[in-house]
Structure formats: C-alpha cells, structure tokens
Design a protein around this motif. Structure first.
Motif, PDB file in Angstrom:
ATOM      1  N   PHE A 292       0.862  -1.182   0.000  1.00 23.23           N
ATOM      2  CA  PHE A 292       0.000   0.000   0.000  1.00 23.23           C
ATOM      3  C   PHE A 292       0.899   1.232   0.000  1.00 23.23           C
ATOM      4  O   PHE A 292       1.999   1.211   0.572  1.00 23.23           O
ATOM      5  CB  PHE A 292      -0.873   0.046   1.253  1.00 23.23           C
ATOM      6  N   ALA A 293       0.425   2.314  -0.612  1.00 16.47           N
ATOM      7  CA  ALA A 293       1.180   3.561  -0.588  1.00 16.47           C
ATOM      8  C   ALA A 293       0.221   4.731  -0.405  1.00 16.47           C
ATOM      9  O   ALA A 293      -0.912   4.713  -0.893  1.00 16.47           O
ATOM     10  CB  ALA A 293       1.987   3.741  -1.871  1.00 16.47           C
ATOM     11  N   ASP A 294       0.680   5.734   0.329  1.00 17.21           N
ATOM     12  CA  ASP A 294      -0.102   6.945   0.539  1.00 17.21           C
ATOM     13  C   ASP A 294       0.865   8.041   0.964  1.00 17.21           C
ATOM     14  O   ASP A 294       2.037   7.777   1.255  1.00 17.21           O
ATOM     15  CB  ASP A 294      -1.187   6.723   1.601  1.00 17.21           C
ATOM     16  N   GLU A 295       0.394   9.240   1.021  1.00 11.94           N
ATOM     17  CA  GLU A 295       1.245  10.342   1.457  1.00 11.94           C
ATOM     18  C   GLU A 295       0.394  11.394   2.160  1.00 11.94           C
ATOM     19  O   GLU A 295      -0.821  11.467   1.972  1.00 11.94           O
ATOM     20  CB  GLU A 295       2.002  10.961   0.271  1.00 11.94           C
ATOM     21  N   THR A 296       1.039  12.193   3.008  1.00 17.22           N
ATOM     22  CA  THR A 296       0.353  13.273   3.702  1.00 17.22           C
ATOM     23  C   THR A 296       1.301  14.450   3.816  1.00 17.22           C
ATOM     24  O   THR A 296       2.525  14.293   3.740  1.00 17.22           O
ATOM     25  CB  THR A 296      -0.119  12.829   5.108  1.00 17.22           C
ATOM     26  N   THR A 297       0.743  15.622   3.994  1.00 17.46           N
ATOM     27  CA  THR A 297       1.577  16.817   4.076  1.00 17.46           C
ATOM     28  C   THR A 297       2.329  16.862   5.400  1.00 17.46           C
ATOM     29  O   THR A 297       1.864  16.348   6.421  1.00 17.46           O
ATOM     30  CB  THR A 297       0.722  18.085   3.943  1.00 17.46           C
ATOM     31  N   ALA A 298       3.498  17.493   5.360  1.00 17.21           N
ATOM     32  CA  ALA A 298       4.328  17.683   6.549  1.00 17.21           C
ATOM     33  C   ALA A 298       4.860  19.114   6.517  1.00 17.21           C
ATOM     34  O   ALA A 298       5.881  19.387   5.881  1.00 17.21           O
ATOM     35  CB  ALA A 298       5.474  16.686   6.578  1.00 17.21           C
ATOM     36  N   PRO A 299       4.146  20.058   7.157  1.00 20.93           N
ATOM     37  CA  PRO A 299       4.627  21.443   7.164  1.00 20.93           C
ATOM     38  C   PRO A 299       6.020  21.531   7.782  1.00 20.93           C
ATOM     39  O   PRO A 299       6.283  20.963   8.835  1.00 20.93           O
ATOM     40  CB  PRO A 299       3.587  22.164   8.024  1.00 20.93           C
TER      41      PRO A 299
ATOM     42  N   ILE B  80       2.134  -5.596  -6.824  1.00 22.36           N
ATOM     43  CA  ILE B  80       0.875  -4.852  -6.797  1.00 22.36           C
ATOM     44  C   ILE B  80       1.010  -3.687  -5.823  1.00 22.36           C
ATOM     45  O   ILE B  80       1.405  -3.872  -4.666  1.00 22.36           O
ATOM     46  CB  ILE B  80      -0.277  -5.770  -6.359  1.00 22.36           C
ATOM     47  N   LEU B  81       0.689  -2.507  -6.278  1.00 23.65           N
ATOM     48  CA  LEU B  81       0.729  -1.305  -5.453  1.00 23.65           C
ATOM     49  C   LEU B  81      -0.701  -0.790  -5.322  1.00 23.65           C
ATOM     50  O   LEU B  81      -1.314  -0.393  -6.320  1.00 23.65           O
ATOM     51  CB  LEU B  81       1.628  -0.244  -6.096  1.00 23.65           C
ATOM     52  N   GLN B  82      -1.238  -0.818  -4.097  1.00 19.57           N
ATOM     53  CA  GLN B  82      -2.623  -0.377  -3.883  1.00 19.57           C
ATOM     54  C   GLN B  82      -2.604   1.042  -3.365  1.00 19.57           C
ATOM     55  O   GLN B  82      -1.989   1.342  -2.332  1.00 19.57           O
ATOM     56  CB  GLN B  82      -3.345  -1.300  -2.907  1.00 19.57           C
ATOM     57  N   VAL B  83      -3.319   1.936  -4.091  1.00 13.65           N
ATOM     58  CA  VAL B  83      -3.172   3.373  -3.855  1.00 13.65           C
ATOM     59  C   VAL B  83      -4.506   4.083  -4.045  1.00 13.65           C
ATOM     60  O   VAL B  83      -5.498   3.484  -4.450  1.00 13.65           O
ATOM     61  CB  VAL B  83      -2.130   3.967  -4.831  1.00 13.65           C
ATOM     62  N   ASP B  84      -4.472   5.398  -3.759  1.00 14.61           N
ATOM     63  CA  ASP B  84      -5.615   6.241  -4.068  1.00 14.61           C
ATOM     64  C   ASP B  84      -5.481   6.736  -5.511  1.00 14.61           C
ATOM     65  O   ASP B  84      -4.723   6.180  -6.300  1.00 14.61           O
ATOM     66  CB  ASP B  84      -5.714   7.403  -3.072  1.00 14.61           C
ATOM     67  N   GLY B  85      -6.179   7.798  -5.856  1.00 16.50           N
ATOM     68  CA  GLY B  85      -6.209   8.237  -7.248  1.00 16.50           C
ATOM     69  C   GLY B  85      -5.129   9.210  -7.655  1.00 16.50           C
ATOM     70  O   GLY B  85      -5.192   9.773  -8.756  1.00 16.50           O
ATOM     71  N   TYR B  86      -4.118   9.440  -6.831  1.00 16.25           N
ATOM     72  CA  TYR B  86      -3.058  10.388  -7.164  1.00 16.25           C
ATOM     73  C   TYR B  86      -2.372   9.973  -8.470  1.00 16.25           C
ATOM     74  O   TYR B  86      -1.919   8.833  -8.621  1.00 16.25           O
ATOM     75  CB  TYR B  86      -2.056  10.450  -6.014  1.00 16.25           C
TER      76      TYR B  86
END
Length: 505
Positions: free
Chosen positions: A241-248, A303-309
């Motif tokens: 799985f892959a995802d990302e989030t902002t880091a100010p 297989i890489l399961q991700v959102d729509g980015y």
C-alpha cells in the motif's frame, strides 16, 4: 444532606422540605437526562452520514467533556437520593486488571473482634476483595555507576578498571530508557518536546527543550538503519500500500512554512492469512513529485494499492513490473457527498455496500478462497456497476460533481476490478490510511517540523513506533532494548535481529 436533628417538628415545614428535596432531585435527574441526550448526539456524529461527522479529534474532545459533566451530574443526583444497597451498580469500565501489575494490599478490619451479641471471640469466615487501579506519577531516579580502579602494589604500573558502559549520548545524563520515553511521548503520544520539558519541570528536573532535541537527534541517527531495513524488506514484497500526507516544515529563509510530504509504504497480509509480519515505513520528501515514490520503492515489482493520485499511474507506466490496484473507499467518498441529492449516487453507494458485504465474509480467509468467492459473488456486481456508471455518465454533464465522480471511477476501472483476480488484494487502501493518521495527529500537535532534516527524523522514528504498534509490541520497552543494543555496537549487518516483530516471533 439533612440530618434527623435538623428536621423541624412542624408538619407544614416538613412538607416544604420534602417538596424542595423532590424539586432538587427532579432538577438533577433532568440534568442527567440532558447530558445523556448530548452524548447520544455526539455518538450520532460518529456513526452518522459523512456530512454530519465531526473531525475525529474534535469528537474525542467533545465526548470527554460531556462524559465528565455527566459523571458530575450523576454524583449530584446520587447525593440527593443515595442508591439502596440492592440497586445495580452504575456501569463503569469494569474488567480484570492486568496480572503483571504490582499488588499493594491494604487490610480494612474491624477494631473490636468481640461478638456484639454475646461478647465471644470472632473468627474469620471469609472476606471481600476489591481491586482498584492506582498510579504513582512518573518517578525519576538517578542511576549511579561506580567503576573501581585497581592498582598493583608490587609494580605500581598497572591500573585495571572495567570499561564504562556504552551510551547513546556519550557524556550525557540520559539512560536509554529515558531517551525511549522522550521518543514515545513525542512520536506516539504526540507531546512536543517543549511540553515534555514542562512536565519534567514539575518534578524539579530542569531539561531544556534543546537538550531533549539533541537526544532525539542522536537516537534518530542510531535508528535510521532500522527504518532503511524495513523499507528494503517492503521493496521485496509482492504487494504494498502507498499513501502520502503533508508535513509542514519551517522555511526560515522565507519566514514561514513550506509543505513537505511524508510518504507511507505499508504491508499487512493478515486479512488473507499471510505469514509476513505487518510493517510500515515512512519517508520524508520536500515535495510531491511523481518521481518520489519511484525513488523510494527502488526495484519493487508487484501490486501497489493506492488512491487516485496521478503520480502512481505515471510510475506504473514507467515501470511495467508494477500493477496498480485502486481504492474503493475513495470512489465511495465521491458519491457519498452527493447521496442526499442524487438518486444515482445513492444507487452507486448501495452497490458498493454489497461489495463490502462480501468482503466482510471473506476477511481472514486464504487468498485463493477469497478469489473464488469474489468470482462467484462480486464479479457480477462489478460488471453491472460498470454498465450502470457508463450509462449514467452519458446522461449527466461531465463538469457536474456527479459526472466527475463517475469519471473518477471509470478511468480507474481496471485497477478497481483487480481485486477480483487476486485474493491478496484488499477492496481499499484503508490499511495505509490508518498508518497515516498518527502522523496527522502529530502534525496537529507539533504544528510543523523545524527543517527538512527534522522531517526525515520524524519519518525514521515514526516508522519504528508504528511497526511496534502493528505488531502489538510495547514501543517503550522495544526502544529501550534496541537503543541499548545499538549503543553496545550491535552489527550493522544484523539489524534484522532487532525488528519489532522478532519480539513476538
């Protein structure tokens, strides 16, 4: 509470007191009922429609305050009308206290052991035992290490002394257990260092925030190879799985913050009975460019399961050995926002819910069994839903919210249907999203990282703490043992022996 001696003898005065007490009791009961209604309203926000839901952290804060006020009102009500001895006790957090906790016994005994009837000697026929959870506030102690030096009276040239124990902070005052505590408080309990310094100061322990930061930085240097080892193991997985989030991140040159990114790569094969331990690795990057995940994943093939980015789709086009599986939860959210005003969106949600109903039944089954059941039950749902979306997509404006939601699903359809042919694939990417939430909470409390290097340190330590949590390992105990081993020169080529899942193997 009125005592018998305080009661008047006049009947009218007694009646007035009874009426006043009844009024107060009724008022207290009304307050309890009002607070219970507020509590139920909060619960509806937790489980209600998405448009009604509160932010998870706001909800927790609201529940805390209402439950506190409710307990206050219940005590007030009980004080006015104490429960009879045969009344059921109020509902509390009952349950056996952990066996490993130290038991401190106290005996509450009668003063006189003579029978109140005949004066004979009483003998014990039983006892009532009640356990309550107690706490001793964080207690600091000083470990004094003495190393005697020895000399020889004969030659007076040899001095013998045991070597000093290795430390993470050479010449510093913290033990590895204290450094572990600072790390867990910052990255698991979301307490910034300046708040920790304030907590320590209450026990007259004067530690500057900069001192704590020095400890964290040194620990991060030792721990980085462990994060890199986890990331390397993830690259060799067949499915991620892959995802990302902002880091100010603070940008002193411009006097404000810039937006970095924390990328998360996770594996959890438990839903289909896989043997590999669950794990997650975080990597900090200064931006969200599409080449970032390519650099992080190295030679990953699977297989890489991700959102729509779109960056993931670009990665899959460049790297043919990567196949994308998309997330039905993200599709569902697009239509959820429109369900109140669109019968089409409501119908799509109903069909997606039927997919999740099948998933509830196959969770925990072997991969091949999941594939067979999906082929028998979910494939037809997917086929009908595809036809339905194509037909409705021709009937609505492409620029409308509904048109956008339909296009979002159809342009990713192959990846959305990929789970039908592989029982290892989940219906959504919630696994990695759950691993992202602690980062978001830490971000909310810490506001921003002080630099790109601070963001990278954040990623390293958060990786290890979240892996502990995924494997049900106490992060403080594991970090204490691991830092001690690293300080004593644990070989760099054997960091795999230190992984959190080895503690439960």
């Amino acid at each position: 509470m009125l005592m018998e001696a305080d009661l008047p003898e006049d009947v009218d005065a007694l009646r007035a007191i009874v009426l006043e007490q009844a009024r107060k009791l009724e008022s207290a009961d009304a307050e309890v009922a009002r607070l219970r209604a507020i509590l139920e309203a909060f619960q509806r926000h937790r489980f209600g429609r998405r448009s009604e839901q509160l932010d998870a952290d706001q909800l927790q804060l609201g529940l805390e305050d209402v439950e506190t006020a409710l307990a206050h009102a219940e005590v007030a009500s009980e004080a006015k009308a104490p429960r009879a001895q045969n009344d059921q006790p109020r509902k509390t957090n009952r349950g056996a206290l952990p066996a490993h906790l130290e038991r401190i016994e106290q005996i509450v005994d009668v003063d006189n052991k003579a029978c109140p009837c005949c004066g004979g000697a009483l003998h014990q026929i039983g006892e009532d035992i009640a356990e309550r959870l107690d706490v001793v506030p964080t207690t600091f102690r000083v470990l004094v290490t003495r190393r005697p030096r020895y000399g020889c009276r004969s030659c007076e040239s040899a001095v013998v002394q045991a070597p000093a124990p290795a430390r993470i902070v050479e010449g510093g005052i913290p033990t590895e257990a204290l450094i572990a505590q600072v790390l867990v408080a910052k990255y698991a309990d979301h307490l910034p260092l300046y708040r920790q310094a304030q907590i320590y100061a209450r026990q007259d322990i004067k530690l500057d925030r900069s001192t704590l930061a020095d400890w964290v930085g040194r620990a991060g240097w030792y721990l980085r190879p462990l994060r890199d080892h986890i990331l390397d193991r993830l690259r060799r997985s067949a499915r991620l799985f892959a995802d990302e989030t902002t880091a100010p991140v603070l940008d002193p040159g411009r006097g404000r913050t810039k937006t970095g990114q924390l990328w998360a790569y996770a594996r959890d094969d438990r839903p289909w009975g896989g043997d590999d331990p669950p794990m997650v690795a975080y990597v900090y990057a200064a931006d969200r460019k599409a080449e970032r995940p390519e650099a992080h994943l190295g030679d990953f093939a699977g297989i890489l399961q991700v959102d729509g980015y779109g960056g993931y789709a670009a990665l899959a086009r460049r790297r043919q050995q990567i196949r994308l599986a998309f997330c039905w939860a993200h599709v569902r959210r697009k239509f959820f926002e429109l369900a109140d005003s669109s019968p089409v969106a409501a119908e799509v949600l109903r069909r997606i819910a039927s997919l999740y109903a099948v998933e509830d039944e196959v969770r925990g089954e072997a991969a091949e069994q999941r594939r067979v059941i999906r082929d028998q039950r979910s494939r037809a749902i997917i086929g009908d839903l595809h036809q339905y979306l194509e037909a409705r997509g021709r009937q609505v404006s492409a620029k409308s919210k509904l048109g956008e939601a339909i296009r979002y699903a159809l342009t990713r359809w192959d990846g959305l249907a990929h789970f039908l042919d592989d029982g290892r694939i989940d219906l959504d990417s919630n696994t990695v999203e759950r691993s992202i939430r602690p980062l978001a909470l830490n971000r909310k409390n810490a506001l921003f990282a002080g630099s790109d290097e601070g963001g990278d340190n954040w990623a390293v330590i958060a990786t290890l703490i979240e892996c502990c949590k995924l494997n049900a390992v106490n992060p403080h105990e594991w970090l204490t043992d691991t830092l001690t081993s690293l300080a004593n020169g644990h070989p760099a080529n054997r960091v795999g022996n230190l992984m959190p899942w080895t503690a439960v193997a």
